[in-house]
Design a protein around this motif. Structure first.
Motif, short mmCIF file in Angstrom:
data_model
loop_
_atom_site.label_atom_id
_atom_site.label_comp_id
_atom_site.label_asym_id
_atom_site.label_seq_id
_atom_site.Cartn_x
_atom_site.Cartn_y
_atom_site.Cartn_z
N SER A 32 -1.51 12.93 1.92
CA SER A 32 -1.59 12.86 3.37
C SER A 32 -0.53 13.77 3.98
O SER A 32 0.57 13.92 3.44
CB SER A 32 -1.35 11.43 3.84
OG SER A 32 -1.29 11.39 5.25
N ALA A 33 -0.86 14.37 5.11
CA ALA A 33 0.11 15.22 5.80
C ALA A 33 1.22 14.38 6.43
O ALA A 33 2.32 14.86 6.64
CB ALA A 33 -0.60 16.04 6.88
N ASP A 34 0.93 13.11 6.71
CA ASP A 34 1.91 12.21 7.33
C ASP A 34 2.57 11.39 6.23
O ASP A 34 1.92 10.59 5.55
CB ASP A 34 1.21 11.30 8.33
CG ASP A 34 2.17 10.42 9.11
OD1 ASP A 34 3.33 10.23 8.66
OD2 ASP A 34 1.76 9.91 10.17
N PRO A 35 3.87 11.52 6.04
CA PRO A 35 4.55 10.78 4.96
C PRO A 35 4.55 9.27 5.17
O PRO A 35 4.83 8.52 4.23
CB PRO A 35 5.98 11.34 4.98
CG PRO A 35 6.15 11.93 6.33
CD PRO A 35 4.80 12.37 6.79
N ASP A 36 4.24 8.81 6.38
CA ASP A 36 4.19 7.37 6.64
C ASP A 36 2.83 6.74 6.30
O ASP A 36 2.69 5.53 6.33
CB ASP A 36 4.52 7.08 8.10
CG ASP A 36 5.97 7.39 8.41
OD1 ASP A 36 6.82 7.27 7.50
OD2 ASP A 36 6.27 7.76 9.56
N ASP A 37 1.83 7.58 6.00
CA ASP A 37 0.53 7.05 5.62
C ASP A 37 0.60 6.38 4.25
O ASP A 37 1.36 6.79 3.39
CB ASP A 37 -0.51 8.18 5.54
CG ASP A 37 -0.98 8.65 6.90
OD1 ASP A 37 -0.68 7.97 7.91
OD2 ASP A 37 -1.64 9.70 6.97
#
Length: 193
Positions: A32-37
């Motif tokens: 995922s591009a978002d590390p919080d996903d």
């Protein structure tokens, strides 16, 4: 000469098939591009499941999910929770330190498979497997618990279950699985997805 040509063709063809089956193939991992996903698998079987691969035990499942980029995976073997509980006991002390395997179960019911995520004990599917009314009763019981998520698998039972979708929703099902790797699900029409 023709015989030799045909023999050579089929020999090469068979060897190519063998190589395709047994040589390791790279797989694309999920990122995922978002590390919080959190990338999670909501429906996974181990060798404990009646349709599981014999070599795909809990450690193999953990390794595969880690390699494929998952952060969490529910072990949802058919009508059994042994591997799910074994997997849970091997989890890291703190979520985020490694892949987390979570408990679940896939219930084989009357014209429906129901994936139950987060169940805290084995659910015996037999009392609920005789009729649509029995399945709806189970859905109402599980909806009242508030500690589980239920996902009805429609693709495998497209012809049998489509007419009951609104009744599943009214009984409290949380979601529907729209795609599976099961051969029976290949005829699930795009218009129903």
């Amino acid at each position: 000469s023709v015989f030799r040509g045909v023999f050579l063709f089929w020999t090469v063809y068979v060897w190519l098939l063998i190589l395709c089956v047994f040589l390791p193939r790279p797989s694309a991992a999920l990122r995922s591009a978002d590390p919080d996903d959190v990338v999670a698998d909501l429906h996974s079987h181990t060798s404990a499941s009646r349709d599981g691969l014999p070599w795909f035990d809990v450690p193999a499942s953990r390794n595969w999910h880690r390699k494929m980029g998952f952060h969490a995976a529910y072990i949802t073997d058919h009508d059994i929770v042994n591997a799910a509980w074994e997997a849970r006991s091997l989890n890291p002390a703190r979520a985020g330190d490694d892949l987390v395997l979570l408990p679940g179960e896939e219930l084989s019911l009357y014209k429906l498979h129901l994936v139950v995520l987060g169940n805290t004990g084995w659910i015996d599917p037999r009392p609920y497997d005789g009729s649509l009314e029995a399945v709806l009763s189970l859905l109402r019981e599980l909806a009242a618990r508030k500690n589980v998520i239920t996902i009805a698998s429609l693709p495998e039972y497209n012809a049998d279950s489509w007419g009951a979708v609104e009744r599943y929703v009214a009984a409290g099902v949380d979601g529907f699985e729209m795609a599976t790797g099961a051969p029976q699900s290949l005829d699930f029409p795009a218009s129903r997805r």
